[in-house]
Scaffold this active site. Structure first.
Site, PDB file in Angstrom:
ATOM      1  N   ASP A  17      -7.492   1.709  -1.390  1.00  0.00           N
ATOM      2  CA  ASP A  17      -6.037   1.599  -1.317  1.00  0.00           C
ATOM      3  C   ASP A  17      -5.579   0.903  -2.612  1.00  0.00           C
ATOM      4  O   ASP A  17      -6.407   0.320  -3.328  1.00  0.00           O
ATOM      5  CB  ASP A  17      -5.667   0.772  -0.077  1.00  0.00           C
ATOM      6  CG  ASP A  17      -4.224   0.368  -0.083  1.00  0.00           C
ATOM      7  OD1 ASP A  17      -3.362   1.244  -0.251  1.00  0.00           O
ATOM      8  OD2 ASP A  17      -3.938  -0.847   0.068  1.00  0.00           O
ATOM      9  N   ASP A  19      -1.809  -0.833  -3.287  1.00  0.00           N
ATOM     10  CA  ASP A  19      -0.935  -2.010  -3.148  1.00  0.00           C
ATOM     11  C   ASP A  19      -1.505  -3.009  -2.142  1.00  0.00           C
ATOM     12  O   ASP A  19      -1.779  -2.667  -0.993  1.00  0.00           O
ATOM     13  CB  ASP A  19       0.462  -1.572  -2.724  1.00  0.00           C
ATOM     14  CG  ASP A  19       1.116  -0.746  -3.819  1.00  0.00           C
ATOM     15  OD1 ASP A  19       1.251  -1.295  -4.933  1.00  0.00           O
ATOM     16  OD2 ASP A  19       1.454   0.420  -3.585  1.00  0.00           O
TER      17      ASP A  19
HETATM   18  C1  XBP Z   1       2.039   0.493  -0.171  1.00  0.00           C
HETATM   19  C2  XBP Z   1       3.417   0.994  -0.115  1.00  0.00           C
HETATM   20  C3  XBP Z   1       4.083   1.487  -1.319  1.00  0.00           C
HETATM   21  C4  XBP Z   1       4.766   0.506  -2.215  1.00  0.00           C
HETATM   22  C5  XBP Z   1       5.917   1.163  -2.951  1.00  0.00           C
HETATM   23  O1  XBP Z   1       1.161   1.565  -0.296  1.00  0.00           O
HETATM   24  O2  XBP Z   1       3.971   1.093   0.957  1.00  0.00           O
HETATM   25  O3  XBP Z   1       5.053   2.321  -0.834  1.00  0.00           O
HETATM   26  O4  XBP Z   1       5.280  -0.564  -1.442  1.00  0.00           O
HETATM   27  O5  XBP Z   1       5.538   2.228  -3.738  1.00  0.00           O
HETATM   28  P1  XBP Z   1      -0.465   1.414  -0.352  1.00  0.00           P
HETATM   29  P2  XBP Z   1       6.622   3.411  -4.041  1.00  0.00           P
HETATM   30  O6  XBP Z   1      -0.836   0.076   0.172  1.00  0.00           O
HETATM   31  O7  XBP Z   1      -0.938   2.550   0.492  1.00  0.00           O
HETATM   32  O8  XBP Z   1      -0.844   1.605  -1.782  1.00  0.00           O
HETATM   33  O9  XBP Z   1       7.959   2.765  -4.201  1.00  0.00           O
HETATM   34  O10 XBP Z   1       6.141   4.075  -5.303  1.00  0.00           O
HETATM   35  O11 XBP Z   1       6.622   4.373  -2.865  1.00  0.00           O
HETATM   36 MG    MG Z   2      -2.036  -1.488   0.817  1.00  0.00          MG
END
Ligand code: XBP
Ligand code: MG
Length: 259
Positions: A17, A19
């Site tokens: 993953d 973020d």
């Molecule tokens: C985490 C998220 C992302 C970011 C925002 O995703 O929910 O949407 O908060 O990114 P993960 P965008 O943990 O799966 O990586 O604004 O580009 O959508």
């Molecule tokens: Mg995440």
């Protein structure tokens, strides 16, 4: 120990993953970029740390903006052309976010760079499975691991390429299909409840490294729940599960979790 990775190995790929897992991007990254975009469009919205934590229940930036509008500014959410308005607001947000990453202000979490290098050396494939926008992934990898690092990943699955964002399993299934591997020969690394729901639904064993926004969430079904991936000089804390005496995550530990 020298690892022998062949087509029958129980561990052929690790799916990361982004973020909250590769880096703490939410509170001082995405949140600030959303606020900067709101300001640019003269909106008097401000997502503080606490409100943003609540909004994280909805994955995906465009989906998060829509959810916020429906809940906090419902009159605005009925306007004509809402989809394209949100899309252009979100484009501005992505520009701010990428600039923030390029300024080098967001480092990788402990153990991430080390584990990525170690998996490459061990001939274990690496992949990305995220809901965030593709440009964000490339900018994060380049700013932390170097210009050519996006090429290290066998598959990068990101953003709107699948119909359902996490907690739907779609992005994991998309990545597995492109890797050409069954889920039982792979492992996912996640940080959130929405993330682990997606990875488990795709049939993946999952290691979770928590962060300030996610540590109280439900991680039922995780193979291992950790503070972070750990470094030889900075051991992880085991929150749940059996780390087999290890104090940092490497291929040996991940293989043991597949037994
Ligand atoms: C985490 C998220 C992302 C970011 C925002 O995703 O929910 O949407 O908060 O990114 P993960 P965008 O943990 O799966 O990586 O604004 O580009 O959508
Ligand atoms: Mg995440």
């Amino acid at each position: 120990m020298t690892l022998r990775i062949d087509r029958y190995s129980p561990l052929r790929a690790v799916l990361f993953d982004v973020d909250g897992t590769l880096a703490d991007t939410e509170r001082d990254g995405h949140r600030l970029a959303f606020n900067a975009a709101f300001e640019k469009l003269s909106l008097d919205w401000e997502w503080d740390v606490e409100l943003y934590g609540e909004l994280l229940a909805v994955t995906g930036g465009k989906e998060r903006i829509r959810h916020y509008m429906e809940k906090y500014v419902p009159a605005e959410s009925n306007k004509a052309g809402l989809d394209s308005w949100i899309a252009s607001l979100h484009k501005a947000k992505t520009r701010h976010y990428v600039a923030l990453l390029e300024s080098g202000k967001i480092p990788l979490r402990p153990g991430v760079g080390r584990l990525i290098q170690h998996l490459r050396d061990s001939k274990i494939k690496i992949a990305i499975a995220t809901t965030t926008t593709p440009e964000n992934v490339t900018a994060l990898l380049k700013s932390t691991l170097g210009e050519d690092s996006p090429g290290w990943f066998d598959v990068i699955g990101a953003g709107d390429i699948v119909p359902g964002k996490k907690p739907e399993p779609d992005i994991y299934l998309w990545v597995l299909e492109r890797l050409g591997l069954p889920a039982h020969q792979c492992i996912a690394i996640e940080d959130s409840e929405n993330g682990i729901r997606a990875s488990l639904a795709a049939g993946l064993d999952t290691v979770v490294t928590v962060n300030d926004y996610t540590r109280l969430q439900d991680f039922s079904g995780a193979r291992l729940l950790l503070s972070d991936l750990g470094e030889p000089t900075q051991p992880f804390t085991v929150l749940e599960g059996d780390a087999h005496g290890a104090v940092w995550v490497d291929a040996d530990l991940l293989l043991k979790l597949k037994d």
